[in-house]
Design a protein around this motif. Structure first.
Motif, PDB file in Angstrom:
ATOM      1  N   ASN A 164       0.827  -1.208   0.000  1.00  0.00           N
ATOM      2  CA  ASN A 164       0.000   0.000   0.000  1.00  0.00           C
ATOM      3  C   ASN A 164       0.865   1.264   0.000  1.00  0.00           C
ATOM      4  N   SER A 165       1.829   1.301  -0.901  1.00  0.00           N
ATOM      5  CA  SER A 165       2.688   2.474  -1.040  1.00  0.00           C
ATOM      6  C   SER A 165       2.949   2.723  -2.513  1.00  0.00           C
ATOM      7  N   THR A 166       3.408   3.928  -2.830  1.00  0.00           N
ATOM      8  CA  THR A 166       3.673   4.324  -4.210  1.00  0.00           C
ATOM      9  C   THR A 166       5.038   4.986  -4.301  1.00  0.00           C
ATOM     10  N   ARG A 167       5.808   4.588  -5.307  1.00  0.00           N
ATOM     11  CA  ARG A 167       7.074   5.268  -5.593  1.00  0.00           C
ATOM     12  C   ARG A 167       6.769   6.377  -6.590  1.00  0.00           C
ATOM     13  N   VAL A 168       7.196   7.587  -6.245  1.00  0.00           N
ATOM     14  CA  VAL A 168       6.916   8.742  -7.096  1.00  0.00           C
ATOM     15  C   VAL A 168       8.193   9.506  -7.386  1.00  0.00           C
ATOM     16  N   GLU A 169       8.199  10.175  -8.538  1.00  0.00           N
ATOM     17  CA  GLU A 169       9.221  11.157  -8.846  1.00  0.00           C
ATOM     18  C   GLU A 169       8.617  12.535  -8.640  1.00  0.00           C
ATOM     19  N   LEU A 170       9.428  13.452  -8.127  1.00  0.00           N
ATOM     20  CA  LEU A 170       8.970  14.785  -7.757  1.00  0.00           C
ATOM     21  C   LEU A 170       9.919  15.823  -8.333  1.00  0.00           C
ATOM     22  N   GLU A 171       9.349  16.881  -8.889  1.00  0.00           N
ATOM     23  CA  GLU A 171      10.154  17.994  -9.382  1.00  0.00           C
ATOM     24  C   GLU A 171       9.608  19.286  -8.776  1.00  0.00           C
ATOM     25  N   PRO A 172      10.329  19.882  -7.817  1.00  0.00           N
ATOM     26  CA  PRO A 172       9.867  21.145  -7.244  1.00  0.00           C
ATOM     27  C   PRO A 172      10.019  22.287  -8.244  1.00  0.00           C
ATOM     28  N   VAL A 173       8.935  22.991  -8.508  1.00  0.00           N
ATOM     29  CA  VAL A 173       8.989  24.172  -9.366  1.00  0.00           C
ATOM     30  C   VAL A 173       9.460  25.357  -8.544  1.00  0.00           C
ATOM     31  N   THR A 174       8.913  25.485  -7.333  1.00  0.00           N
ATOM     32  CA  THR A 174       9.383  26.481  -6.371  1.00  0.00           C
ATOM     33  C   THR A 174      10.256  25.769  -5.338  1.00  0.00           C
ATOM     34  N   GLY A 175      10.848  26.530  -4.436  1.00  0.00           N
ATOM     35  CA  GLY A 175      11.795  25.934  -3.501  1.00  0.00           C
ATOM     36  C   GLY A 175      11.506  26.273  -2.050  1.00  0.00           C
ATOM     37  N   ARG A 176      10.276  26.062  -1.602  1.00  0.00           N
ATOM     38  CA  ARG A 176       9.926  26.346  -0.207  1.00  0.00           C
ATOM     39  C   ARG A 176      10.494  25.277   0.727  1.00  0.00           C
ATOM     40  N   SER A 177      10.781  25.667   1.950  1.00  0.00           N
ATOM     41  CA  SER A 177      11.240  24.712   2.955  1.00  0.00           C
ATOM     42  C   SER A 177      10.189  23.627   3.163  1.00  0.00           C
ATOM     43  N   HIS A 178      10.630  22.369   3.189  1.00  0.00           N
ATOM     44  CA  HIS A 178       9.757  21.212   3.427  1.00  0.00           C
ATOM     45  C   HIS A 178       8.677  21.057   2.362  1.00  0.00           C
ATOM     46  N   GLN A 179       8.866  21.694   1.201  1.00  0.00           N
ATOM     47  CA  GLN A 179       7.788  21.736   0.204  1.00  0.00           C
ATOM     48  C   GLN A 179       7.273  20.354  -0.197  1.00  0.00           C
ATOM     49  N   LEU A 180       8.173  19.448  -0.530  1.00  0.00           N
ATOM     50  CA  LEU A 180       7.739  18.135  -1.006  1.00  0.00           C
ATOM     51  C   LEU A 180       6.988  17.385   0.094  1.00  0.00           C
TER      52      LEU A 180
END
Length: 235
Positions: A164-180
């Motif tokens: 019950n988990s998912t592997r994801v790729e993430l690309e931050p457009v902005t750079g806020r602290s703890h954003q992801l």
């Protein structure tokens, strides 16, 4: 964009300090694979002085920080050699000319529960403003009234190792602290092992935060060459 070729002083696989893998080095910049659990820069207090920047500076005294990774996050971290290069690389980050990609394992079946593109491999966008949670600093929250605009692109790349988990790729457009971490929590899919934003049962599903900075790409400020570095996660 091609992976940067080795230089004469390329140090791939060697240590810049205890537990630090040097991915790339030249006269202008350095790239390291930061392990999870190590600070990027010194914190407050004597017990928070050990960090990647200080370990690196023992071997490269001119190394200066350009960006940071959370202590719990592993992966690629770029440092400049000298103040002029630090300014040049910082401008690339400020102008969003550094392409970053992360890999995470999140709780739940994200590709089934969230609106996503119909075609495999396409990216979806999380667009939720983030603000400091002042009573619980340094935590962040989604705040539609006072938060700063924050965007993260994501796509599912399969099931995680845990049920019950998912592997994801993430690309931050902005750079806020703890954003992801905040964006994924807000969607109901906190990252496994996240001690700050996941409920206790999701924290317990992994021995560390399953978030890794897997790719950095940018144009070398001095050489003008396209640079791309990739580093697979250890989970």
């Amino acid at each position: 964009m091609q992976t940067a070729p080795p230089q004469n002083n390329y140090l791939a696989g060697h240590a810049a300090g205890e537990g630090i893998e040097t991915v790339y080095a030249d006269d202008s910049l350095l790239v390291f694979n930061k392990p999870a659990g190590l600070l990027s820069v010194p914190g407050r207090g004597e017990d928070k002085q050990d960090c990647l920047s200080r370990r690196v500076q023992q071997h490269h005294p001119d190394a200066l920080v350009v960006h940071r990774l959370d202590m719990a996050t592993s992966g690629l971290m770029l440092m400049a050699r000298g103040a002029e290069m630090q300014r040049a690389l910082s401008r690339l980050f400020e102008n969003r000319e550094v392409h970053k990609r992360y890999v995470a394992v999140v709780d739940g079946l994200m590709h089934e529960n969230q609106p996503a593109p119909q075609n495999p491999g396409e990216w979806a966008l999380i667009d939720l403003p983030i603000a400091v949670d002042w009573p619980r600093r340094p935590l962040r929250i989604i705040d539609r009234e006072h938060g700063k605009p924050s965007q993260t692109r994501w796509r599912s790349v399969g099931s995680g190792n845990a049920a019950n988990s998912t592997r994801v790729e993430l690309e931050p457009v902005t750079g806020r602290s703890h954003q992801l971490r905040v964006h994924l929590q807000a969607l109901g899919h906190p990252i496994l092992g996240d001690q700050l934003y996941a409920p206790a049962e999701v924290q317990a599903r992994a021995p560390r935060l399953l978030l890794h900075a897997a790719m950095l790409a940018f144009s070398h400020p001095e050489k003008g060459r396209a640079m791309r570095f990739a580093c697979e996660p250890g989970f």
